[in-house]
Design a protein around this motif. Structure first.
Motif, PDB file in Angstrom:
ATOM      1  N   GLY A   1      18.539  56.131  79.189  1.00 26.96           N
ATOM      2  CA  GLY A   1      17.992  54.936  79.843  1.00 26.96           C
ATOM      3  C   GLY A   1      18.839  53.706  79.589  1.00 26.96           C
ATOM      4  N   ARG A   2      19.071  52.938  80.642  1.00 27.89           N
ATOM      5  CA  ARG A   2      19.931  51.747  80.548  1.00 27.89           C
ATOM      6  C   ARG A   2      19.139  50.484  80.244  1.00 27.89           C
ATOM      7  N   GLY A   3      17.829  50.617  80.009  1.00 25.34           N
ATOM      8  CA  GLY A   3      16.997  49.434  79.759  1.00 25.34           C
ATOM      9  C   GLY A   3      17.051  48.939  78.329  1.00 25.34           C
ATOM     10  N   GLY A   4      17.721  49.692  77.449  1.00 24.47           N
ATOM     11  CA  GLY A   4      17.866  49.231  76.070  1.00 24.47           C
ATOM     12  C   GLY A   4      17.530  50.302  75.050  1.00 24.47           C
ATOM     13  N   ALA A   5      16.445  51.044  75.279  1.00 26.40           N
ATOM     14  CA  ALA A   5      16.000  52.004  74.264  1.00 26.40           C
ATOM     15  C   ALA A   5      16.816  53.298  74.309  1.00 26.40           C
ATOM     16  N   GLY A   6      17.438  53.596  75.427  1.00 29.62           N
ATOM     17  CA  GLY A   6      18.326  54.762  75.500  1.00 29.62           C
ATOM     18  C   GLY A   6      17.608  56.095  75.461  1.00 29.62           C
TER      19      GLY A   6
ATOM     20  N   CYS B   1      10.246  51.173  88.940  1.00 28.84           N
ATOM     21  CA  CYS B   1      11.560  50.615  88.634  1.00 28.84           C
ATOM     22  C   CYS B   1      11.339  49.314  87.871  1.00 28.84           C
ATOM     23  N   ASN B   2      11.815  49.296  86.645  1.00 26.91           N
ATOM     24  CA  ASN B   2      11.627  48.123  85.806  1.00 26.91           C
ATOM     25  C   ASN B   2      12.715  47.094  86.129  1.00 26.91           C
ATOM     26  N   ALA B   3      12.347  46.134  86.973  1.00 29.38           N
ATOM     27  CA  ALA B   3      13.285  45.062  87.346  1.00 29.38           C
ATOM     28  C   ALA B   3      12.801  43.749  86.756  1.00 29.38           C
ATOM     29  N   ASP B   4      12.313  43.818  85.512  1.00 30.84           N
ATOM     30  CA  ASP B   4      11.789  42.611  84.883  1.00 30.84           C
ATOM     31  C   ASP B   4      12.913  41.794  84.240  1.00 30.84           C
ATOM     32  N   GLU B   5      13.940  42.467  83.799  1.00 31.58           N
ATOM     33  CA  GLU B   5      15.167  41.847  83.265  1.00 31.58           C
ATOM     34  C   GLU B   5      14.977  40.448  82.675  1.00 31.58           C
TER      35      GLU B   5
ATOM     36  N   TYR C   1       8.142  37.598  79.570  1.00 31.54           N
ATOM     37  CA  TYR C   1       9.192  38.505  79.094  1.00 31.54           C
ATOM     38  C   TYR C   1       8.615  39.833  78.609  1.00 31.54           C
ATOM     39  N   VAL C   2       7.450  39.767  77.952  1.00 32.01           N
ATOM     40  CA  VAL C   2       6.900  40.986  77.365  1.00 32.01           C
ATOM     41  C   VAL C   2       6.580  42.030  78.445  1.00 32.01           C
ATOM     42  N   CYS C   3       6.415  41.592  79.693  1.00 32.80           N
ATOM     43  CA  CYS C   3       6.105  42.544  80.767  1.00 32.80           C
ATOM     44  C   CYS C   3       7.268  43.479  81.074  1.00 32.80           C
TER      45      CYS C   3
ATOM     46  N   VAL D   1       8.671  55.190  84.015  1.00 36.48           N
ATOM     47  CA  VAL D   1       9.226  53.836  84.133  1.00 36.48           C
ATOM     48  C   VAL D   1      10.711  53.926  83.788  1.00 36.48           C
ATOM     49  N   ASN D   2      11.535  53.508  84.723  1.00 36.42           N
ATOM     50  CA  ASN D   2      12.987  53.501  84.471  1.00 36.42           C
ATOM     51  C   ASN D   2      13.593  52.162  84.832  1.00 36.42           C
ATOM     52  N   ASN D   3      14.648  51.859  84.130  1.00 37.67           N
ATOM     53  CA  ASN D   3      15.401  50.636  84.393  1.00 37.67           C
ATOM     54  C   ASN D   3      16.160  50.727  85.728  1.00 37.67           C
ATOM     55  N   VAL D   4      16.422  49.587  86.331  1.00 35.30           N
ATOM     56  CA  VAL D   4      17.167  49.515  87.603  1.00 35.30           C
ATOM     57  C   VAL D   4      18.482  50.303  87.518  1.00 35.30           C
ATOM     58  N   GLU D   5      19.242  50.046  86.454  1.00 35.78           N
ATOM     59  CA  GLU D   5      20.572  50.673  86.344  1.00 35.78           C
ATOM     60  C   GLU D   5      20.453  52.176  86.121  1.00 35.78           C
ATOM     61  N   THR D   6      19.429  52.588  85.387  1.00 31.03           N
ATOM     62  CA  THR D   6      19.229  54.028  85.171  1.00 31.03           C
ATOM     63  C   THR D   6      19.062  54.719  86.527  1.00 31.03           C
ATOM     64  N   LEU D   7      18.237  54.103  87.385  1.00 34.84           N
ATOM     65  CA  LEU D   7      17.938  54.727  88.678  1.00 34.84           C
ATOM     66  C   LEU D   7      19.172  54.743  89.574  1.00 34.84           C
TER      67      LEU D   7
ATOM     68  N   CYS E   1       4.710  46.410  69.252  1.00 41.06           N
ATOM     69  CA  CYS E   1       5.622  46.836  70.318  1.00 41.06           C
ATOM     70  C   CYS E   1       7.039  46.400  70.007  1.00 41.06           C
ATOM     71  N   GLY E   2       7.945  46.801  70.889  1.00 41.16           N
ATOM     72  CA  GLY E   2       9.365  46.536  70.687  1.00 41.16           C
ATOM     73  C   GLY E   2       9.698  45.064  70.571  1.00 41.16           C
ATOM     74  N   LEU E   3       8.881  44.181  71.137  1.00 42.35           N
ATOM     75  CA  LEU E   3       9.211  42.750  71.046  1.00 42.35           C
ATOM     76  C   LEU E   3       9.204  42.312  69.581  1.00 42.35           C
TER      77      LEU E   3
HETATM   78  C1  LIG Z   1       9.805  43.184  74.972  1.00 38.18           C
HETATM   79  C2  LIG Z   1      10.479  44.242  75.788  1.00 38.18           C
HETATM   80  C3  LIG Z   1      11.072  43.881  76.990  1.00 38.18           C
HETATM   81  C4  LIG Z   1      11.688  44.864  77.763  1.00 38.18           C
HETATM   82  N1  LIG Z   1      12.281  44.474  78.928  1.00 38.18           N
HETATM   83  C5  LIG Z   1      12.843  45.411  79.710  1.00 38.18           C
HETATM   84  C6  LIG Z   1      13.415  45.042  80.962  1.00 38.18           C
HETATM   85  O1  LIG Z   1      13.417  43.879  81.351  1.00 38.18           O
HETATM   86  N2  LIG Z   1      13.966  46.022  81.724  1.00 38.18           N
HETATM   87  C7  LIG Z   1      13.963  47.333  81.316  1.00 38.18           C
HETATM   88  O2  LIG Z   1      14.445  48.203  82.044  1.00 38.18           O
HETATM   89  N3  LIG Z   1      13.439  47.705  80.134  1.00 38.18           N
HETATM   90  C8  LIG Z   1      12.875  46.778  79.337  1.00 38.18           C
HETATM   91  N4  LIG Z   1      12.299  47.164  78.168  1.00 38.18           N
HETATM   92  C9  LIG Z   1      12.286  48.594  77.830  1.00 38.18           C
HETATM   93  C10 LIG Z   1      11.123  49.300  78.557  1.00 38.18           C
HETATM   94  O3  LIG Z   1       9.977  49.273  77.724  1.00 38.18           O
HETATM   95  C11 LIG Z   1      11.440  50.767  78.859  1.00 38.18           C
HETATM   96  O4  LIG Z   1      11.928  51.359  77.699  1.00 38.18           O
HETATM   97  C12 LIG Z   1      12.474  50.938  79.958  1.00 38.18           C
HETATM   98  O5  LIG Z   1      12.092  50.286  81.146  1.00 38.18           O
HETATM   99  C13 LIG Z   1      12.636  52.423  80.240  1.00 38.18           C
HETATM  100  O6  LIG Z   1      13.636  52.606  81.184  1.00 38.18           O
HETATM  101  P1  LIG Z   1      14.964  53.438  80.865  1.00 38.18           P
HETATM  102  O7  LIG Z   1      14.557  54.638  80.084  1.00 38.18           O
HETATM  103  O8  LIG Z   1      15.517  53.748  82.192  1.00 38.18           O
HETATM  104  O9  LIG Z   1      15.837  52.519  80.062  1.00 38.18           O
HETATM  105  C14 LIG Z   1      11.708  46.209  77.343  1.00 38.18           C
HETATM  106  C15 LIG Z   1      11.116  46.554  76.126  1.00 38.18           C
HETATM  107  C16 LIG Z   1      10.524  45.578  75.357  1.00 38.18           C
HETATM  108  C17 LIG Z   1       9.901  45.965  74.058  1.00 38.18           C
END
Ligand SMILES: Cc1cc2nc3c(=O)[nH]c(=O)nc-3n(C[C@H](O)[C@H](O)[C@H](O)COP(=O)(O)O)c2cc1C
Ligand code: SF4
Length: 560
Positions: A207-212, A234-238, A324-326, A362-368, A532-534
């Motif tokens: 996953g490209r959203g951070g957690a991998g 698609c998590n486009a909250d960025e 941001y937490v969303c 739930v996947n990140n934009v770049e992952t998709l 949570c991760g925040l």
């Molecule tokens: C506070 C917080 C903010 C996050 N913001 C984003 C975000 O903006 N975009 C995103 O893809 N994942 C974000 N994540 C990670 C998501 O919870 C989730 O792991 C991710 O969307 C999974 O997608 P991926 O497996 O494709 O990376 C955030 C996590 C936390 C704890």
């Protein structure tokens, strides 16, 4: 009831009915009310509550949670100046002074004529082009104090200048640009469903959203659930400060993202995809909806997608409301359901019980977008980039003290030093990797690699020049977390505020070694005790700065 009251009630009723008088539509309902009435007053909340058959307190609690929904009446134009680190480095304070002076108000105030409200934004996702500000949904970048005055004057005269820009550094060189549209989806739809997940697993895409988290494994969990209703989001909250690569993908390569979602829908058995688009990117919504409409016309969404009998799949775009937490996946789902974006306890994970309790990926934009590339070009091609544990290439959002900020693509495994050479950032004192929630890497560690096995990251790289005060950096990030903590759990709600106080003491030279040791202990506790991760990641920058820059941090002259 006066005639005005009746008219305004009718207006609210019409908005609620347009959204189907459904509890899950509470946020879009409130967004429309806010837009049309410039505020959400108690009368409006009561009417919405009655129509949705919920308590008005529920409406209030949602409205008060989101930065873009706060109840106070606003001006016709809401000017939101970005407060993130790169905008700070680029001179946001001078822009703030010009705005105060031109508008005659301070932040969090509205002009007497109700034309302008001035607010801070945590991060508007334009870190490569700061200082940045939003006026309603419109974005202005590289704003100078003179421009700020002109922007205000132009809105006063009710004709806004065209300030929106989109700069993609090396955009033409991104691999995404060379992927033939439709090739990935075509290849995936030609496979038996089970093979789709196996292909994603074989690519070792993380996953490209951070957690991998391994994408194939997540899809497998969801595919295994027995349910006739599943979703792919698609998590486009960025919202992570310093991260803006998803903005560029959504603008330049939305078809790849939608292809990835459609492939995911086929793999897990979902009929609906939802893009959760952050409020600060509302200006992208029309563009995304147009692309979706085109795809429907081309038979790539809707009934029997791509000519596959029985594969019905569609995509909608939902707007966030400024929290941001969303971005955290369970908070995102709460928000989509019309609640405050407060993270859920896990398990159950969304793959088992997600949106409306149905299995959800739930996947990140770049992952998709990467999924579409894997199918278009093949697993071996994808694994030809990167390292054994971090396959493929990655987009990096580069901002701060460098000559060429922007979005860059590099294979995983690049060293910080090599990246800095490419972006004109040699001579940096430090680099913040992974945004405000990431780690601060000092120059002596620039041979470390950006990869899941060394420094994992969602792609934010903030370059910190030799003359910067590292405590200013820590302060900026902690102010962000104090603002953005959802407040549900104590370690995060109080911990970030206490770390911020500690940084202020350090800046004044008034923090004793014992107190600093306590603050480090507090940071370590937050990493394990937050829900949570925040909260788990918010102390990272503070901890890596006080450890990595001990001389900078503890040698301040004491205040008198
Ligand atoms: C506070 C917080 C903010 C996050 N913001 C984003 C975000 O903006 N975009 C995103 O893809 N994942 C974000 N994540 C990670 C998501 O919870 C989730 O792991 C991710 O969307 C999974 O997608 P991926 O497996 O494709 O990376 C955030 C996590 C936390 C704890
Ligand atoms: S860690 Fe922070 S953001 Fe996460 S649930 Fe607790 S208070 Fe909310």
């Amino acid at each position: 009831m006066t005639q005005t009251d009746t008219a305004s009630r009718d207006g609210i009723v019409a908005i609620v009915e347009r959204h189907g008088a459904d509890r899950t539509s509470l946020i879009p309902i409130l967004q429309d009310i806010k837009r049309t009435r410039r505020g959400i007053d108690s009368q409006a909340m009561q009417i919405v509550a009655d129509l949705l058959d919920i308590h008005p307190v529920e409406v209030y609690s949602v409205a008060s949670f989101y930065a873009f929904l706060h109840g106070a009446p606003e001006g016709a134009y809401v000017v939101r100046l970005c407060g993130t680190l790169s905008c700070d480095f680029a001179g946001k304070d001078a822009v703030a002074d010009a705005l105060r002076d031109e508008l005659g108000i301070d932040f969090d105030e509205t002009t007497d004529d109700h034309l302008f409200t001035l607010e801070w934004a945590s991060c508007v996702g334009m870190c490569d082009q700061g200082p940045a500000l939003l006026v309603n949904d419109r974005v202005y970048t590289r704003v100078t104090p003179e421009m700020a005055r002109e922007i205000v004057a132009a809105h006063r005269a009710a004709g806004a200048p065209d300030g929106a820009q989109e700069i993609v550094t090396k955009g033409n060189e991104l691999t995404y640009g060379a992927i033939p549209a439709g090739a990935g989806l075509k290849a995936a739809l030609a496979m038996p469903r089970g093979d789709i997940v196996d292909t994603v697993s074989a690519s070792s895409l993380k996953g490209r959203g951070g957690a991998g988290f391994p994408t194939g494994m997540k899809w497998n969990f969801c595919a295994a659930e027995k349910s006739d209703q599943k979703y792919i989001i698609c998590n486009a909250d960025e919202g992570e400060p310093g991260t803006f690569k998803d903005r560029v993908i959504l603008r330049e390569f939305p078809d790849l993202v939608f292809e990835g979602m459609t492939i995911g829908g086929r793999a897990i058995g979902a009929g609906m995809g939802i893009v959760y688009l952050r409020a600060e990117y509302a200006y992208l919504r029309h563009h995304l909806n147009e692309v979706i409409r085109r795809r429907r016309e081309a038979g790539l969404l809707g009934k029997n997608v791509g000519g596959v009998e029985g594969f019905d799949f569609d995509i909608v775009v939902a707007n966030g409301a400024g929290a941001y937490v969303c971005g955290e996946e369970t908070a995102l789902i709460e928000s989509l359901e019309g609640f405050r974006g407060e993270p859920r306890n896990r398990p159950p994970f969304p793959a088992v019980a997600g949106f409306l309790n149905h299995p959800t990926v739930v996947n990140n934009v770049e992952t998709l977008a990467s999924v579409a590339c894997v199918f278009a070009k093949g697993v071996d091609w994808f694994k030809g980039f990167g390292t054994d544990k971090s396959t493929g290439y990655k987009l990096f959002s580069v901002s701060g003290d460098c000559e060429k900020p922007g979005v860059y693509e590099f294979p995983w495994g690049i060293t910080v030093a090599d990246l800095l050479k490419e972006v004109g950032g040699t001579g940096a004192k430090a680099v913040q990797i992974g945004g405000a929630s990431g780690v601060c890497v000092p120059a002596r560690d620039f041979e470390r690699r950006l990869a899941f096995e060394d420094i994992p990251t969602g792609g934010s790289v903030m370059v910190i020049g030799p003359d910067r005060d590292m405590l200013d950096v820590a302060e900026n990030f902690l102010e962000f977390f104090v603002e953005e903590s959802c407040g549900q759990c104590t370690p995060c709600r109080l911990g970030n505020a206490q770390l911020l106080e500690g940084v202020e003491l350090l800046k004044k030279g008034d923090c004793t070694p014992e107190h600093l040791a306590d603050l480090k202990g507090l940071g370590a506790t937050m990493q394990v005790a937050s829900k949570c991760g925040l909260g788990q990641t918010s102390p990272s920058a503070f901890l890596t700065i006080v450890d990595g820059f001990a001389d900078d941090v503890t040698t301040r002259p004491q205040s008198v």
